[in-house]
Design an enzyme around this catalytic site. Structure first.
Site, PDB file in Angstrom:
ATOM      1  N   TYR A 105      14.108   7.761  19.091  1.00  0.00           N
ATOM      2  CA  TYR A 105      13.002   8.701  18.823  1.00  0.00           C
ATOM      3  C   TYR A 105      12.698   8.583  17.330  1.00  0.00           C
ATOM      4  CZ  TYR A 105      10.725  13.365  19.045  1.00  0.00           C
ATOM      5  OH  TYR A 105       9.850  14.416  18.979  1.00  0.00           O
ATOM      6  N   ARG A 158      -3.130   9.210  17.438  1.00  0.00           N
ATOM      7  CA  ARG A 158      -2.477   9.793  16.236  1.00  0.00           C
ATOM      8  C   ARG A 158      -0.980   9.754  16.506  1.00  0.00           C
ATOM      9  NH1 ARG A 158       1.351  12.851  15.765  1.00  0.00           N
ATOM     10  NH2 ARG A 158       0.636  14.963  16.188  1.00  0.00           N
ATOM     11  N   GLU A 247       0.391  14.312  24.248  1.00  0.00           N
ATOM     12  CA  GLU A 247       1.124  13.968  23.035  1.00  0.00           C
ATOM     13  C   GLU A 247       0.302  13.059  22.142  1.00  0.00           C
ATOM     14  OE1 GLU A 247       4.531  15.119  22.734  1.00  0.00           O
ATOM     15  OE2 GLU A 247       4.097  14.622  20.649  1.00  0.00           O
ATOM     16  N   ASP A 248       0.273  13.379  20.866  1.00  0.00           N
ATOM     17  CA  ASP A 248      -0.265  12.494  19.839  1.00  0.00           C
ATOM     18  C   ASP A 248      -1.689  11.997  20.107  1.00  0.00           C
ATOM     19  OD1 ASP A 248       2.143  13.056  18.714  1.00  0.00           O
ATOM     20  OD2 ASP A 248       2.807  10.996  18.470  1.00  0.00           O
ATOM     21  N   ASP A 269       2.050  18.792  20.485  1.00  0.00           N
ATOM     22  CA  ASP A 269       1.830  18.841  19.037  1.00  0.00           C
ATOM     23  C   ASP A 269       1.309  20.203  18.591  1.00  0.00           C
ATOM     24  OD1 ASP A 269       2.494  16.039  18.337  1.00  0.00           O
ATOM     25  OD2 ASP A 269       0.942  15.672  19.826  1.00  0.00           O
ATOM     26  N   ASN A 412       6.252  13.218  10.458  1.00  0.00           N
ATOM     27  CA  ASN A 412       7.096  12.125  10.951  1.00  0.00           C
ATOM     28  C   ASN A 412       6.377  10.804  10.795  1.00  0.00           C
ATOM     29  OD1 ASN A 412       9.200  13.840  11.984  1.00  0.00           O
ATOM     30  ND2 ASN A 412       7.793  14.448  13.591  1.00  0.00           N
TER      31      ASN A 412
HETATM   32  N1  LIG Z   1       8.140  18.096  13.293  1.00  0.00           N
HETATM   33  C1  LIG Z   1       7.498  18.070  14.430  1.00  0.00           C
HETATM   34  O1  LIG Z   1       8.027  18.442  15.488  1.00  0.00           O
HETATM   35  C2  LIG Z   1       6.100  17.594  14.450  1.00  0.00           C
HETATM   36  C3  LIG Z   1       5.544  16.955  13.391  1.00  0.00           C
HETATM   37  N2  LIG Z   1       4.239  16.527  13.441  1.00  0.00           N
HETATM   38  C4  LIG Z   1       3.744  15.770  12.314  1.00  0.00           C
HETATM   39  O2  LIG Z   1       2.704  16.460  11.674  1.00  0.00           O
HETATM   40  C5  LIG Z   1       1.800  15.523  11.107  1.00  0.00           C
HETATM   41  C6  LIG Z   1       0.393  15.976  11.432  1.00  0.00           C
HETATM   42  O3  LIG Z   1       0.179  15.979  12.818  1.00  0.00           O
HETATM   43  P1  LIG Z   1      -1.168  16.598  13.417  1.00  0.00           P
HETATM   44  O4  LIG Z   1      -1.405  17.955  12.912  1.00  0.00           O
HETATM   45  O5  LIG Z   1      -1.154  16.428  14.868  1.00  0.00           O
HETATM   46  O6  LIG Z   1      -2.243  15.604  12.786  1.00  0.00           O
HETATM   47  P2  LIG Z   1      -3.755  15.880  12.502  1.00  0.00           P
HETATM   48  O7  LIG Z   1      -4.370  14.577  12.230  1.00  0.00           O
HETATM   49  O8  LIG Z   1      -4.312  16.759  13.568  1.00  0.00           O
HETATM   50  O9  LIG Z   1      -3.725  16.754  11.150  1.00  0.00           O
HETATM   51  C7  LIG Z   1      -3.405  16.248   9.891  1.00  0.00           C
HETATM   52  C8  LIG Z   1      -3.834  17.249   8.855  1.00  0.00           C
HETATM   53  O10 LIG Z   1      -3.432  16.787   7.584  1.00  0.00           O
HETATM   54  C9  LIG Z   1      -4.554  16.826   6.722  1.00  0.00           C
HETATM   55  N3  LIG Z   1      -4.487  15.771   5.716  1.00  0.00           N
HETATM   56  C10 LIG Z   1      -4.423  14.442   5.926  1.00  0.00           C
HETATM   57  N4  LIG Z   1      -4.457  13.789   4.753  1.00  0.00           N
HETATM   58  C11 LIG Z   1      -4.556  14.740   3.799  1.00  0.00           C
HETATM   59  C12 LIG Z   1      -4.693  14.715   2.377  1.00  0.00           C
HETATM   60  N5  LIG Z   1      -4.722  13.559   1.701  1.00  0.00           N
HETATM   61  N6  LIG Z   1      -4.757  15.886   1.710  1.00  0.00           N
HETATM   62  C13 LIG Z   1      -4.742  17.049   2.368  1.00  0.00           C
HETATM   63  N7  LIG Z   1      -4.648  17.147   3.725  1.00  0.00           N
HETATM   64  C14 LIG Z   1      -4.570  16.001   4.405  1.00  0.00           C
HETATM   65  C15 LIG Z   1      -5.752  16.617   7.619  1.00  0.00           C
HETATM   66  O11 LIG Z   1      -6.930  17.085   6.996  1.00  0.00           O
HETATM   67  P3  LIG Z   1      -8.372  17.032   7.708  1.00  0.00           P
HETATM   68  O12 LIG Z   1      -8.313  18.121   8.744  1.00  0.00           O
HETATM   69  O13 LIG Z   1      -9.322  17.350   6.612  1.00  0.00           O
HETATM   70  O14 LIG Z   1      -8.524  15.686   8.270  1.00  0.00           O
HETATM   71  C16 LIG Z   1      -5.353  17.438   8.824  1.00  0.00           C
HETATM   72  O15 LIG Z   1      -5.683  18.776   8.648  1.00  0.00           O
HETATM   73  C17 LIG Z   1       2.189  14.166  11.653  1.00  0.00           C
HETATM   74  O16 LIG Z   1       2.847  13.438  10.656  1.00  0.00           O
HETATM   75  C18 LIG Z   1       3.156  14.460  12.758  1.00  0.00           C
HETATM   76  O17 LIG Z   1       4.171  13.487  12.835  1.00  0.00           O
HETATM   77  C19 LIG Z   1       3.433  16.777  14.505  1.00  0.00           C
HETATM   78  C20 LIG Z   1       3.942  17.410  15.601  1.00  0.00           C
HETATM   79  C21 LIG Z   1       5.328  17.811  15.679  1.00  0.00           C
HETATM   80  C1  LIG Z   2       7.366  15.112  16.767  1.00  0.00           C
HETATM   81  C2  LIG Z   2       6.000  14.893  17.119  1.00  0.00           C
HETATM   82  O1  LIG Z   2       5.574  15.270  18.207  1.00  0.00           O
HETATM   83  C3  LIG Z   2       5.118  14.248  16.205  1.00  0.00           C
HETATM   84  O2  LIG Z   2       5.518  13.936  15.083  1.00  0.00           O
HETATM   85  O3  LIG Z   2       3.957  14.022  16.573  1.00  0.00           O
HETATM   86 MG   LIG Z   3       3.710  14.379  18.676  1.00  0.00          MG
END
Ligand SMILES: NC(=O)C1=CN([C@@H]2O[C@H](COP(=O)(O)OP(=O)(O)OC[C@H]3O[C@@H](n4cnc5c(N)ncnc54)[C@H](OP(=O)(O)O)[C@@H]3O)[C@@H](O)[C@H]2O)C=CC1
Ligand SMILES: CC(=O)C(=O)O
Ligand SMILES: [Mg+2]
Length: 598
Positions: A105, A158, A247-248, A269, A412
């Site tokens: 993972y 994503r 997912e993603d 997510d 991640n």
């Molecule tokens: N720990 C866990 O269990 C989990 C972790 N994650 C992680 O969270 C991260 C985001 O996932 P997710 O929310 O689905 O992705 P999204 O693409 O939906 O969201 C990303 C966000 O980050 C912002 N962003 C990107 N680049 C920048 C920047 N340079 N400056 C400021 N803001 C920025 C984006 O802005 P904008 O809206 O303007 O594009 C957006 O709001 C991933 O890395 C994922 O791996 C996700 C799910 C679970």
């Molecule tokens: C953990 C997870 O779901 C993610 O990083 O998108």
């Molecule tokens: Mg995910």
């Protein structure tokens, strides 16, 4: 002594009891199976003769794994093992969760996805293409396992924080479903990893001759919706009651809204992440010594995960006695354009509107640093995909303003984590309450008072809850997955810490306890489903908590007892047949392939 006879009218190898072409991964070529089980399964002769103990199998596997030089080599070794000896694979994983989860993972699955088309060796999971629209049911009919209970679907748009990886994202559904089996005991053959090839916006991939998906650009949102409508219908037609995890996906809010009331589905997510971070935050808020109303949160990232997490914590603050408006005002979300405000001048995506600040008096804050200086947060969350953006300077400010700053860099894989554990500990003098999406090792640190101790990071990853949300939904055959089931999973997780774990400063249970924690979280998810009236297994409603725990435990796949349950199955069959001759002459009835036991 009874011996397998070769003097039979129908030689064993010619007897089509099990159609191996329809049971590719689960034919159970387990070298632990005694010979009479192998005969029963019609795998006799397909593995070396000696029936091995698990200790021997484990010694060999760990030695082989140790010979692999790179993480990707280890990932591939484990994938092959899962394919060839599924029960042994899960024995190893459940016994070595801490060491093996990072290999199957996050973080290693991230690199595996980036290189999927380069390292591809064997079929796993199912791919559905835009070109298949109109015949998705027919393609799904090709999946060889008859009793699928849960699927994890991605379109690869994503993948973790690595962007659009197209069909290379298949590593994610496979990895997530592996955790369903390892962490909450959903039988491996009841899981379906599903990747949609709806094109990719990633030009580098489209130009890569090895890329194994279509070269088309990403389909439009309307086309995606049309495809998903057909897919949802096809999946539930073949497997009524199947639980569907999204997912993603790049922007998953519209699909969640569209399907959540008519299917047993959830978005990991938005909802799984929301719940798991809620669990850690409940514990961190307790440890911070500050009441909810005194917390101020800055979230870098206002996407699926950022908004999903913020909403769950708002709900927690409300349950702790705050008004919704006051609770929401504790949150400051930052995206690529800076602090999300109502008067920023751009059209906000609908999922951000709820958190748009109204109190900025026309002032706009363009960078994380500006927002932090403006808010002086007690909580700093990273869901941005921006590795290292929580700089030492930002971390030191968090330590200046707070006795126990809550710092969760959640992106991640590890390379995208907003900071690493070492930096967080050093720059906060060991006072941070820390959890990250991908694992970091514990560290020893001597603080400014000269106290040396070992610090243990938390892993705030949705893997702590989605296996239980899925298992609870399966066992109760829920009509849908409700908000309360999601919230409850996080709340139950927070309550699952032992006194010893609290003493060690953990915010999440030790990963090695995940199976026992999953039982309790699953039970609480089921109780929430019951309270919402979405359960269909009504006979389970009257069970006491301890009876329900026992029921859940008994329904969980345990790779260690798999040989014994096969032995029981064959023993019962033999006693019903009255003598041993059928098994000795190869005329035993066919074992039905992979009837799910859940
Ligand atoms: N720990 C866990 O269990 C989990 C972790 N994650 C992680 O969270 C991260 C985001 O996932 P997710 O929310 O689905 O992705 P999204 O693409 O939906 O969201 C990303 C966000 O980050 C912002 N962003 C990107 N680049 C920048 C920047 N340079 N400056 C400021 N803001 C920025 C984006 O802005 P904008 O809206 O303007 O594009 C957006 O709001 C991933 O890395 C994922 O791996 C996700 C799910 C679970
Ligand atoms: C953990 C997870 O779901 C993610 O990083 O998108
Ligand atoms: Mg995910």
């Amino acid at each position: 002594m009874a011996r397998f006879s070769t003097q039979r009218s129908r030689p064993l190898h010619a007897t089509p009891f099990i159609n191996h072409s329809t049971t590719p991964s689960y034919a159970n070529h387990d070298t632990a199976n005694p010979s009479y089980i192998r005969k029963y399964l019609r795998t006799y002769g397909l593995t070396p003769p000696h029936s091995e103990s698990y200790e021997t199998q484990k010694t060999r596997c760990l030695a082989q794994l140790g010979l692999k030089n790179t993480d990707i080599d280890k990932f591939q070794y484990l994938s092959t093992l899962r394919k060839n000896n599924v029960h042994l694979f899960y024995r190893l994983v459940t016994d070595h969760l801490r060491e093996l989860i990072p290999l199957i993972y996050t973080p290693v699955v991230g690199e595996a996805c980036q290189r999927w088309s380069e390292i591809y060796q064997q079929p796993e999971g199912m791919y559905l293409s835009w070109e298949d629209r109109g015949s998705l049911a027919a393609v799904i009919a090709n999946w060889p396992q008859p009793n699928v209970e849960i699927t994890c679907i991605t379109d690869g748009s994503r993948i973790l924080g690595l962007g659009d990886l197209g069909i290379n994202g298949m590593g994610i559904p496979i990895g997530k479903l592996t955790l369903y089996t390892a962490c909450s005991g959903i039988r491996p053959e009841a899981t379906l990893p599903l990747t949609l090839d709806l094109g990719t916006s990633n030009k580098t991939l489209r130009d890569d001759p090895l890329y194994m998906g279509s070269r088309r650009d990403k389909v439009s949102r309307e086309e995606e919706q049309e495809f998903l409508d057909e897919l949802m219908a096809a999946l539930t037609e073949r497997w009524p009651g199947i639980v569907i995890q999204f997912e993603d996906f790049k922007n998953p809010f519209p699909s969640l809204e569209r399907y959540q009331n008519s299917y047993s589905c959830f978005n990991d997510d938005i909802q799984g992440t929301g719940a798991v971070i809620l669990g850690g935050v409940i514990n961190a808020v307790k440890r911070s010594g500050l009441p909810c109303k005194d917390h101020r949160a800055v979230f870098l990232g206002a996407g699926s995960a950022g908004v999903g997490v913020a909403k769950q914590i708002v709900e927690f603050f409300i349950r702790e006695g705050m008004s919704e408006e006051d609770a929401r005002n504790c949150f400051n979300l930052v995206d690529t354009k800076g602090l999300v405000t109502a008067d920023r001048g751009d059209k906000l995506a609908s999922h951000k509107v709820y958190f748009a600040r109204q109190d900025n008096k026309g002032q706009q804050f363009k960078s994380l640093e500006e927002v932090i200086d403006h808010v002086h947060p007690t909580i700093l969350m990273g869901l941005s995909t921006l590795g290292g953006v929580f700089t030492p300077e930002i971390l030191r400010k968090m330590a200046d303003w707070n006795t126990a700053p809550i710092i969760f860099p959640l992106s991640n894989p590890s390379s995208k984590s907003e900071c690493d554990y070492e930096s967080a500990v050093k720059n906060t003098d060991g006072r941070c309450l820390f959890a990250s999406g991908s694992p970091f090792p514990p560290m020893t640190f001597t603080n400014s008072d000269g106290e040396a101790r070992t610090y243990c990071p938390g892993q705030a990853n949705n893997m702590y809850v989605f296996p239980s949300i899925g298992l609870g939904s399966i066992l109760f055959k829920t009509v849908r997955v409700t908000d309360s089931m999601i919230y409850t999973s996080g709340e139950a997780l927070s309550a699952a810490l032992t006194a010893e774990e609290i003493e060690r400063g953990l915010l999440y249970p030790d990963i090695t306890r995940i199976r026992e924690v999953s039982i309790v979280v699953t039970r609480m998810v089921m109780r929430a489903a019951q309270a919402d009236g979405v359960d269909r297994e009504t006979a389970l409603r009257k069970m006491s908590d301890s009876d329900l725990d026992n029921y859940i435990k008994a329904r969980m796949y345990d790779p260690h007892t798999e040989v014994r349950s096969l032995e029981r199955e064959v023993g019962q069959l033999l006693s019903s047949l009255g003598n041993l001759s059928p098994i000795l002459n190869g005329s035993l009835p066919e074992k039905k392939p992979n009837g799910s036991k859940l």
